[in-house]
Motif scaffolding. Structure first.
Motif, short mmCIF file in Angstrom:
data_model
loop_
_atom_site.label_atom_id
_atom_site.label_comp_id
_atom_site.label_asym_id
_atom_site.label_seq_id
_atom_site.Cartn_x
_atom_site.Cartn_y
_atom_site.Cartn_z
N LYS A 290 6.83 -6.04 -5.45
CA LYS A 290 5.89 -4.94 -5.14
C LYS A 290 5.40 -5.06 -3.70
N GLY A 291 5.11 -6.27 -3.27
CA GLY A 291 4.68 -6.48 -1.89
C GLY A 291 5.77 -6.11 -0.90
N LEU A 292 7.01 -6.43 -1.24
CA LEU A 292 8.13 -6.05 -0.40
C LEU A 292 8.22 -4.54 -0.28
N LEU A 293 8.05 -3.84 -1.39
CA LEU A 293 8.10 -2.37 -1.36
C LEU A 293 6.96 -1.81 -0.51
N TRP A 294 5.77 -2.40 -0.63
CA TRP A 294 4.63 -1.96 0.17
C TRP A 294 4.88 -2.21 1.65
N MET A 295 5.35 -3.39 2.00
CA MET A 295 5.59 -3.72 3.41
C MET A 295 6.69 -2.83 4.00
N THR A 296 7.73 -2.58 3.23
CA THR A 296 8.80 -1.70 3.69
C THR A 296 8.29 -0.28 3.85
N GLY A 297 7.47 0.17 2.91
CA GLY A 297 6.88 1.50 3.01
C GLY A 297 5.96 1.64 4.21
N ILE A 298 5.15 0.62 4.46
CA ILE A 298 4.26 0.64 5.62
C ILE A 298 5.07 0.64 6.91
N ALA A 299 6.15 -0.15 6.94
CA ALA A 299 7.01 -0.18 8.13
C ALA A 299 7.64 1.19 8.36
N ALA A 300 8.06 1.84 7.28
CA ALA A 300 8.67 3.16 7.42
C ALA A 300 7.65 4.20 7.85
N LEU A 301 6.48 4.18 7.25
CA LEU A 301 5.46 5.17 7.60
C LEU A 301 4.84 4.93 8.97
N SER A 302 4.94 3.70 9.46
CA SER A 302 4.41 3.42 10.79
C SER A 302 5.17 4.17 11.88
N VAL A 303 6.34 4.69 11.54
CA VAL A 303 7.10 5.50 12.49
C VAL A 303 6.29 6.71 12.93
N PHE A 304 5.50 7.27 12.01
CA PHE A 304 4.73 8.47 12.32
C PHE A 304 3.60 8.23 13.32
N VAL A 305 3.22 6.97 13.52
CA VAL A 305 2.20 6.66 14.52
C VAL A 305 2.70 7.02 15.92
N GLN A 306 4.02 7.02 16.08
CA GLN A 306 4.60 7.39 17.37
C GLN A 306 4.26 8.82 17.77
N LEU A 307 3.87 9.66 16.82
CA LEU A 307 3.47 11.03 17.14
C LEU A 307 2.25 11.05 18.07
N TYR B 187 9.79 -12.26 0.59
CA TYR B 187 8.87 -12.63 1.66
C TYR B 187 9.57 -12.64 3.02
N SER B 188 10.83 -12.99 3.06
CA SER B 188 11.56 -13.01 4.34
C SER B 188 11.72 -11.60 4.90
N VAL B 189 12.09 -10.65 4.07
CA VAL B 189 12.24 -9.27 4.54
C VAL B 189 10.88 -8.69 4.92
N SER B 190 9.85 -9.06 4.19
CA SER B 190 8.51 -8.61 4.56
C SER B 190 8.11 -9.14 5.93
N LEU B 191 8.44 -10.38 6.20
CA LEU B 191 8.15 -10.94 7.52
C LEU B 191 8.92 -10.20 8.62
N LEU B 192 10.16 -9.85 8.33
CA LEU B 192 10.95 -9.12 9.31
C LEU B 192 10.41 -7.71 9.53
N SER B 193 9.81 -7.12 8.51
CA SER B 193 9.28 -5.76 8.66
C SER B 193 8.05 -5.71 9.57
N ILE B 194 7.42 -6.84 9.77
CA ILE B 194 6.26 -6.90 10.67
C ILE B 194 6.67 -6.47 12.08
N GLN B 195 7.88 -6.82 12.49
CA GLN B 195 8.36 -6.43 13.81
C GLN B 195 8.38 -4.90 13.96
N THR B 196 8.84 -4.20 12.94
CA THR B 196 8.88 -2.74 12.99
C THR B 196 7.48 -2.15 13.01
N ILE B 197 6.61 -2.70 12.19
CA ILE B 197 5.23 -2.19 12.12
C ILE B 197 4.55 -2.32 13.48
N VAL B 198 4.61 -3.50 14.06
CA VAL B 198 3.93 -3.74 15.34
C VAL B 198 4.56 -2.92 16.46
#
Length: 180
Positions: free
Chosen positions: A33-50, A106-117
């Motif tokens: 569930k945490g992986l899904l949340w982190m991936t979703g946050i990483a994906a939705l963080s794309v919209f911050v670029q607007l 947890y590893s993929v969640s850690l990698l998604s931090i790069q996309t979020i930031v």
């Protein structure tokens, strides 16, 4: 979700203690569930670029969201498959599927931090490109919970790099090249 985020922060600050806490908790459902949340946050963080990248059309933003979701989903399954298939060869036939799933999530969640930031910041930091290397260091510290001997460190790190780091870095670039 708070426990998951606490574990992610602890992995970043103190990988050894973080992996010990994750191993003691062993909640695969929370990790997925945490992986899904982190991936979703990483994906939705794309919209911050607007807010700062007005030249990117909205359709391209939606395409980038899909690319992020597919890339991290594929990274999870590729990495999980590589580690699951290599682990018995690395540590003498012992493989705990539950620990591998926790490790992968947890590893993929850690990698998604790069996309979020990178999506949250309007400028590019070169140090952010080094995040996958630090993630490898964090994953290296998971050798204890995966029961991998010190002699197999090279094989383990090769499996981690081929299974997690390369897909997480190459798949978004490939998909963006094909789509755009």
């Amino acid at each position: 979700m708070l426990i998951y985020l606490k574990n992610i922060i602890q992995l970043v600050i103190s990988p050894d203690n973080g992996w010990e806490d994750i191993d003691a908790d062993r909640s695969s459902q929370r990790a997925f569930k945490g992986l899904l949340w982190m991936t979703g946050i990483a994906a939705l963080s794309v919209f911050v670029q607007l807010l700062y990248a007005h030249h990117i059309p909205l359709v391209a933003m939606f395409q980038m969201v899909i690319v992020v979701m597919i890339s991290y989903g594929a990274t999870y399954f590729i990495g999980n498959s590589v580690v699951t298939s290599w682990l018995p060869r690395i540590n003498g036939g012992v493989s705990d599927a539950d620990r591998v799933h926790l490790f992968s999530a947890y590893s993929v969640s850690l990698l998604s931090i790069q996309t979020i930031v990178s999506n949250l910041l309007p400028i590019t930091f070169a140090i952010l490109e080094l995040w996958p290397i630090y993630t490898v260091v964090i994953m290296w510290r998971a050798m204890a919970i995966l029961d991998i001997s010190v002699e197999a460190t090279g094989k383990y790190l090769l499996a981690v790099i081929l299974g997690f780091i390369l897909p997480s870095q190459l798949l978004p670039r490939i998909f963006n090249t094909v789509i755009m």
